[in-house]
Design an enzyme around this catalytic site. Structure first.
Site, mmCIF file in Angstrom:
data_model
loop_
_atom_site.group_PDB
_atom_site.id
_atom_site.type_symbol
_atom_site.label_atom_id
_atom_site.label_comp_id
_atom_site.label_asym_id
_atom_site.label_seq_id
_atom_site.Cartn_x
_atom_site.Cartn_y
_atom_site.Cartn_z
ATOM 1 N N GLY A 121 0.881 -0.349 0.242
ATOM 2 C CA GLY A 121 0.159 0.072 0.002
ATOM 3 C C GLY A 121 1.066 1.674 0.177
ATOM 4 O O GLY A 121 0.506 2.450 0.127
ATOM 5 N N LEU A 122 2.322 1.360 -0.217
ATOM 6 C CA LEU A 122 2.915 2.635 0.211
ATOM 7 C C LEU A 122 3.282 2.708 -1.686
ATOM 8 O O LEU A 122 3.817 3.341 -1.530
ATOM 9 C CB LEU A 122 3.636 2.087 0.846
ATOM 10 C CG LEU A 122 3.506 2.203 2.845
ATOM 11 C CD1 LEU A 122 5.300 1.572 3.655
ATOM 12 C CD2 LEU A 122 2.884 3.067 2.602
ATOM 13 N N SER A 123 2.913 1.966 -2.352
ATOM 14 C CA SER A 123 3.107 1.959 -3.948
ATOM 15 C C SER A 123 5.085 1.734 -4.268
ATOM 16 O O SER A 123 5.969 1.933 -4.429
ATOM 17 C CB SER A 123 2.557 3.385 -4.521
ATOM 18 O OG SER A 123 3.029 3.608 -5.518
ATOM 19 N N SER A 124 5.246 0.518 -3.201
ATOM 20 C CA SER A 124 6.872 0.301 -3.812
ATOM 21 C C SER A 124 6.562 -0.214 -4.687
ATOM 22 O O SER A 124 8.098 -0.441 -5.944
ATOM 23 C CB SER A 124 6.903 -1.211 -3.302
ATOM 24 O OG SER A 124 5.985 -1.936 -3.062
ATOM 25 N N SER A 125 5.422 -0.651 -6.071
ATOM 26 C CA SER A 125 5.245 -0.369 -7.754
ATOM 27 C C SER A 125 5.824 0.162 -8.222
ATOM 28 O O SER A 125 7.384 0.222 -9.188
ATOM 29 C CB SER A 125 4.411 -1.444 -8.067
ATOM 30 O OG SER A 125 3.178 -0.460 -7.404
ATOM 31 N N ALA A 126 5.672 1.493 -7.516
ATOM 32 C CA ALA A 126 5.524 2.466 -8.360
ATOM 33 C C ALA A 126 7.443 3.457 -8.370
ATOM 34 O O ALA A 126 7.924 3.609 -8.880
ATOM 35 C CB ALA A 126 4.393 3.576 -8.212
ATOM 36 N N ALA A 127 8.038 3.311 -6.758
ATOM 37 C CA ALA A 127 8.770 3.153 -6.256
ATOM 38 C C ALA A 127 10.501 2.682 -6.720
ATOM 39 O O ALA A 127 10.724 2.833 -7.820
ATOM 40 C CB ALA A 127 9.243 3.584 -4.540
ATOM 41 N N ASP A 169 0.489 7.625 -7.997
ATOM 42 C CA ASP A 169 2.126 6.957 -7.371
ATOM 43 C C ASP A 169 2.925 7.253 -7.862
ATOM 44 O O ASP A 169 3.037 7.525 -7.571
ATOM 45 C CB ASP A 169 1.394 5.205 -7.327
ATOM 46 C CG ASP A 169 0.635 4.443 -6.882
ATOM 47 O OD1 ASP A 169 -0.416 5.731 -5.799
ATOM 48 O OD2 ASP A 169 0.064 3.370 -6.454
HETATM 49 C C1 GLA Z 1 -2.954 2.056 -6.091
HETATM 50 C C2 GLA Z 1 -2.742 2.944 -7.953
HETATM 51 C C3 GLA Z 1 -3.242 4.379 -7.536
HETATM 52 C C4 GLA Z 1 -4.226 4.619 -6.726
HETATM 53 C C5 GLA Z 1 -4.168 3.979 -5.114
HETATM 54 C C6 GLA Z 1 -5.731 4.756 -4.833
HETATM 55 O O1 GLA Z 1 -2.068 2.862 -5.739
HETATM 56 O O2 GLA Z 1 -1.849 2.528 -7.589
HETATM 57 O O3 GLA Z 1 -3.533 4.787 -8.778
HETATM 58 O O4 GLA Z 1 -5.567 4.259 -7.051
HETATM 59 O O5 GLA Z 1 -4.478 3.186 -5.114
HETATM 60 O O6 GLA Z 1 -5.820 5.805 -4.644
#
Ligand code: GLA
Length: 402
Positions: A121-127, A169
């Site tokens: 949930g901390l967006s490790s994939s985008a990081a 993200d």
């Molecule tokens: C995930 C998705 C984001 C966004 C959030 C919810 O992190 O990757 O694009 O939709 O959920 O806000």
């Protein structure tokens, strides 16, 4: 860093000029689940994330190992990228796949990556994606702009990995600045970096609290994509009632439908879709209000909106697991927490909170104790961390560490 360097030397010896990238995790205090509908979002990057230690590979090979996941990922950037393999290497393959659309890549990357927190949930994939796109840009001399980093990382996640998400993200990971709130319109990509209290206050009055429930799950295996389709269907239904010509679902988003039309058709459309639309319009409104509170230096008002945002995620967007909902309820009743909600999509493991720094220890104690009373099975995996807003993805000097 020492361990990263040791691992690099073990795998790759003394090869190559070393480079290092730090790619932060992010939180989204307000603006949840609206980016895929081109809504308004807010975010912070914070001082924990993914480290890359790497060098250029002039034979074109990507050879990356992770300290968090098994296996060495190897493939050539000079050939068409293979199918997904459902492991962490898909993010690396996706980044190359996205860049190959516009560039003839010559150099690969060999190196090590390490994440500083458990996934969830901390967006490790985008990081991981933003950091790796930046690394590929570095070794191939691409001079990518910030917007390009966001776009290629986003393309990789949407079109290669297969999550129909928006750019929240990636934008946080790339654009954020310490001490400022990112306010982004995901339709136009226009953004502002806003100092707290219009810059009149001394530092930030909060720390970011992160509470891991102990549950981890991949978003592609959740209802994330289903919710995106439900939002689009809500937009379609309103457009159909109004006799507006419909576009393909791919091109349809709630942002295209005026909020007044929602008022007109809310009662008429099936409740499931009305709920998704209700979340969208109310959440964009909370972002607008939150930005005002932030600029006025009103941390209590900002925090209250974050709690309201989570309520809407639970009741209108209908996400969250029993564990995350329990954490949210505990946070609401914990002195020293201004506001908190599920992190990210709310299908995975963490809740975030803005915490009064003077009450950090009491907050840690209260949330941990109450959560573990309800879910003792997570005693080994539950974690509480406190972090601070930070700058976005960047190259870090390695000269002192060779
Ligand atoms: C995930 C998705 C984001 C966004 C959030 C919810 O992190 O990757 O694009 O939709 O959920 O806000």
């Amino acid at each position: 860093m020492e361990y990263l360097l040791k691992t690099y030397r073990t795998f790759f010896g003394m090869k190559g000029e070393l480079k290092r990238i730090f790619s932060p995790y992010r939180i989204c205090p307000l603006g949840a689940h609206v980016d895929h509908q081109h809504g308004l979002v807010s975010g912070f990057a914070f001082n924990s994330g993914i480290e890359f230690l790497f060098s250029a590979n002039d034979n074109g090979m990507v050879e990356m190992c992770s300290l968090s996941f098994d296996g060495l990922t190897t493939f050539s950037v000079r050939r068409a990228v293979e199918e997904k393999q459902n492991n962490w290497g898909d993010y690396l393959r996706g980044a190359v796949w996205a860049l190959q659309k516009d560039y003839d890549l010559k150099n690969g990357v060999c190196g090590v990556v390490s994440g500083s927190m458990p996934i969830g949930g901390l967006s490790s994939s985008a990081a991981l994606l933003c950091g790796f796109v930046m690394a590929l840009g570095e070794v191939n001399g691409l001079n990518l702009t910030k917007m390009q980093l966001i776009q290629y990382a986003s393309k990789a996640e949407r079109e290669y990995v297969g999550l129909n998400n928006g750019i929240l993200d990636q934008a946080c990971v790339v654009l954020c600045e310490a001490d400022k709130l990112l306010f982004l319109d995901t339709e136009t990509s226009e953004y502002k970096l806003l100092p707290f209290g219009d810059g009149k206050s001394d530092g930030l009055p909060f720390k970011i609290g992160i509470f891991f429930s102990g549950v981890t799950r991949k978003l592609t295996g959740t209802d994330y994509n289903l919710r995106v389709s439900e939002c689009k269907t809500a937009a379609w239904i309103m457009q159909a009632y109004e006799d507006i010509p419909l576009k393909g679902m791919e091109m349809t988003r709630l942002r295209d439908v005026d909020e007044q039309l929602f008022g007109k058709y809310e009662q008429r459309m099936p409740e499931r879709f009305a709920k998704r639309a209700r979340h969208f319009y109310s959440e964009c409104d909370r972002v607008r209000q939150g930005v005002k509170a932030w600029q006025h230096g009103d941390i209590e008002g900002f925090g209250k909106l974050i709690f309201e945002s989570c309520e809407s995620s639970i009741h209108n967007y209908e996400c969250g697991s029993p564990e995350l909902i329990a954490l949210y309820e505990i946070m609401r009743n914990t002195d020293g927490i201004y506001g908190g909600r599920f992190s990210g999509a709310g299908f995975k493991g963490a809740c975030i909170a803005l915490v009064n720094p003077e009450k950090e220890e009491a907050v840690r104690e209260n949330v941990s104790r109450k959560y573990l009373e309800r879910f003792p099975q997570y005693r080994e995996s539950f974690r509480a961390f406190f972090c601070e807003p930070d700058n976005g993805v960047r190259l870090v000097d390695v000269s002192s560490e060779k």
